[in-house]
Enzyme design. Sequence first.
Site, PDB file in Angstrom:
ATOM      1  N   ARG A   1      11.706  36.600 -70.436  1.00 30.48           N
ATOM      2  CA  ARG A   1      10.749  35.945 -69.549  1.00 30.48           C
ATOM      3  C   ARG A   1       9.754  35.162 -70.399  1.00 30.48           C
ATOM      4  O   ARG A   1       9.677  35.327 -71.611  1.00 30.48           O
ATOM      5  CB  ARG A   1      10.009  36.970 -68.673  1.00 30.48           C
ATOM      6  CG  ARG A   1      10.919  37.743 -67.728  1.00 30.48           C
ATOM      7  CD  ARG A   1      11.346  36.914 -66.512  1.00 30.48           C
ATOM      8  NE  ARG A   1      10.184  36.520 -65.739  1.00 30.48           N
ATOM      9  CZ  ARG A   1       9.891  35.248 -65.430  1.00 30.48           C
ATOM     10  NH1 ARG A   1      10.643  34.267 -65.856  1.00 30.48           N
ATOM     11  NH2 ARG A   1       8.830  34.973 -64.697  1.00 30.48           N
TER      12      ARG A   1
ATOM     13  N   ARG B   1      10.121  31.355 -75.035  1.00 28.22           N
ATOM     14  CA  ARG B   1      11.523  31.744 -75.193  1.00 28.22           C
ATOM     15  C   ARG B   1      12.130  31.147 -76.459  1.00 28.22           C
ATOM     16  O   ARG B   1      12.904  31.806 -77.165  1.00 28.22           O
ATOM     17  CB  ARG B   1      12.307  31.345 -73.945  1.00 28.22           C
ATOM     18  CG  ARG B   1      12.052  32.289 -72.764  1.00 28.22           C
ATOM     19  CD  ARG B   1      12.774  31.868 -71.519  1.00 28.22           C
ATOM     20  NE  ARG B   1      12.030  30.837 -70.801  1.00 28.22           N
ATOM     21  CZ  ARG B   1      12.524  30.127 -69.783  1.00 28.22           C
ATOM     22  NH1 ARG B   1      13.777  30.306 -69.406  1.00 28.22           N
ATOM     23  NH2 ARG B   1      11.780  29.243 -69.168  1.00 28.22           N
TER      24      ARG B   1
ATOM     25  N   CYS C   1      16.819  31.644 -54.364  1.00 27.35           N
ATOM     26  CA  CYS C   1      16.831  30.971 -55.666  1.00 27.35           C
ATOM     27  C   CYS C   1      17.500  31.797 -56.760  1.00 27.35           C
ATOM     28  O   CYS C   1      17.885  31.249 -57.791  1.00 27.35           O
ATOM     29  CB  CYS C   1      15.395  30.629 -56.083  1.00 27.35           C
ATOM     30  SG  CYS C   1      14.579  29.439 -54.997  1.00 27.35           S
TER      31      CYS C   1
ATOM     32  N   ARG D   1      22.960  33.638 -62.454  1.00 27.86           N
ATOM     33  CA  ARG D   1      23.970  32.585 -62.517  1.00 27.86           C
ATOM     34  C   ARG D   1      24.451  32.362 -63.945  1.00 27.86           C
ATOM     35  O   ARG D   1      25.661  32.364 -64.222  1.00 27.86           O
ATOM     36  CB  ARG D   1      23.383  31.270 -61.976  1.00 27.86           C
ATOM     37  CG  ARG D   1      24.219  30.022 -62.260  1.00 27.86           C
ATOM     38  CD  ARG D   1      23.480  28.762 -61.824  1.00 27.86           C
ATOM     39  NE  ARG D   1      22.237  28.545 -62.558  1.00 27.86           N
ATOM     40  CZ  ARG D   1      22.137  27.815 -63.658  1.00 27.86           C
ATOM     41  NH1 ARG D   1      23.204  27.230 -64.168  1.00 27.86           N
ATOM     42  NH2 ARG D   1      20.966  27.671 -64.269  1.00 27.86           N
ATOM     43  N   ARG D   2      23.516  32.188 -64.860  1.00 32.23           N
ATOM     44  CA  ARG D   2      23.882  31.925 -66.247  1.00 32.23           C
ATOM     45  C   ARG D   2      24.643  33.101 -66.851  1.00 32.23           C
ATOM     46  O   ARG D   2      25.664  32.917 -67.525  1.00 32.23           O
ATOM     47  CB  ARG D   2      22.620  31.617 -67.057  1.00 32.23           C
ATOM     48  CG  ARG D   2      22.001  30.258 -66.734  1.00 32.23           C
ATOM     49  CD  ARG D   2      20.611  30.127 -67.315  1.00 32.23           C
ATOM     50  NE  ARG D   2      20.096  28.757 -67.206  1.00 32.23           N
ATOM     51  CZ  ARG D   2      18.813  28.435 -67.322  1.00 32.23           C
ATOM     52  NH1 ARG D   2      17.910  29.387 -67.542  1.00 32.23           N
ATOM     53  NH2 ARG D   2      18.434  27.180 -67.219  1.00 32.23           N
TER      54      ARG D   2
ATOM     55  N   LYS E   1      14.475  23.195 -58.037  1.00 31.27           N
ATOM     56  CA  LYS E   1      15.315  24.394 -58.071  1.00 31.27           C
ATOM     57  C   LYS E   1      14.545  25.658 -57.717  1.00 31.27           C
ATOM     58  O   LYS E   1      15.154  26.679 -57.361  1.00 31.27           O
ATOM     59  CB  LYS E   1      15.978  24.561 -59.437  1.00 31.27           C
ATOM     60  CG  LYS E   1      15.053  24.902 -60.581  1.00 31.27           C
ATOM     61  CD  LYS E   1      15.816  25.015 -61.886  1.00 31.27           C
ATOM     62  CE  LYS E   1      14.898  25.343 -63.058  1.00 31.27           C
ATOM     63  NZ  LYS E   1      14.256  26.663 -62.930  1.00 31.27           N
ATOM     64  N   ASP E   2      13.207  25.618 -57.784  1.00 33.53           N
ATOM     65  CA  ASP E   2      12.388  26.792 -57.470  1.00 33.53           C
ATOM     66  C   ASP E   2      11.983  26.856 -55.999  1.00 33.53           C
ATOM     67  O   ASP E   2      11.348  27.832 -55.588  1.00 33.53           O
ATOM     68  CB  ASP E   2      11.105  26.783 -58.311  1.00 33.53           C
ATOM     69  CG  ASP E   2      11.371  26.911 -59.799  1.00 33.53           C
ATOM     70  OD1 ASP E   2      12.383  27.538 -60.167  1.00 33.53           O
ATOM     71  OD2 ASP E   2      10.574  26.373 -60.592  1.00 33.53           O
TER      72      ASP E   2
END
Length: 294
Positions: free
Chosen positions: A142, A148, A242, A124-125, A81-82
């Site tokens: 971050r 996190r 991305c 997106r989220r 995905k990156d």
Amino acid sequence: MSRKHVTVATRGSALAVGQAEPMVRFLEARGYEVSWRKFSTSGDQWLQGPLDKQVGGGFFTKELEDAMAAGAADLLIHSLKDVSLERPAGIVPACIPLREDPSDWMVIRPDAPEDLVIGTSAVRRERVLSQLFPRARFTWIRGNVQTRLQRVRDGVLRDEPVHATLLAAAGLKRLGLDLSGLTVRPLTPEELPSAPGQGALLAEARADRPDLIEALSDMHDAMTARCVTLERQVLAGIGGGCQQPLGALATPQADGTLLLQAAYAPDGDLRRAEARGTDDKVLLAAVLKGIGLS
């Protein structure tokens, strides 16, 4: 016979190294001597705000690609995905292994109020879930997965309350982290389609190392490669990048078809589409049309 040598480059996080280890062990079992190069990328180092505030792309891959171009690495192992859609010259795909769970999980403090403060740096989220949780407030976060999670356990982020964060299920499963004392809410594709390629890995080799492609062929999963390619074609259809507010997920069905689901949220306008069938080009065209593109 002398053992062949391969220098593997990954990001230096525990997740990046841990998810690459099965591929490294696989190569060692086939007679390779492996050296590691572990990088702190520009994406890892940027902690001052969401990634979409940065300019350019390749936040988590550029340093690895530069090492490959300089001849200092033979094999790159990424979270797919990156990886940017445009790949540098001299780098060729070697292997996409079987995919881990592509979904997103919301990890929540058990004492969280109904008016959640959710930490996420993914556009997106935030844009998709703002529809699902209209009373929630979003703030950027971050750091690596462990950082996190600790922010949520502490309930404090930049001296303000935080009650939840969103993390890829694949990373949580690969790390095997203890989530006791937290509430985990898996999100379905109907709620939040994952980022294109989420849960999948990509190994890339230097073009002059076809032996690595051959050696890794038994780890390659054709169905995973088909699904993530289709998801990335949806991303290409909206212009790539991305950090686009796009979720796209292709999943094989029991009847032999593929289900392609997408959610696209440009400027807060949430568009959803899905299509099922066996012709990937038809699926792609239907979904792009459904989210307002042709």
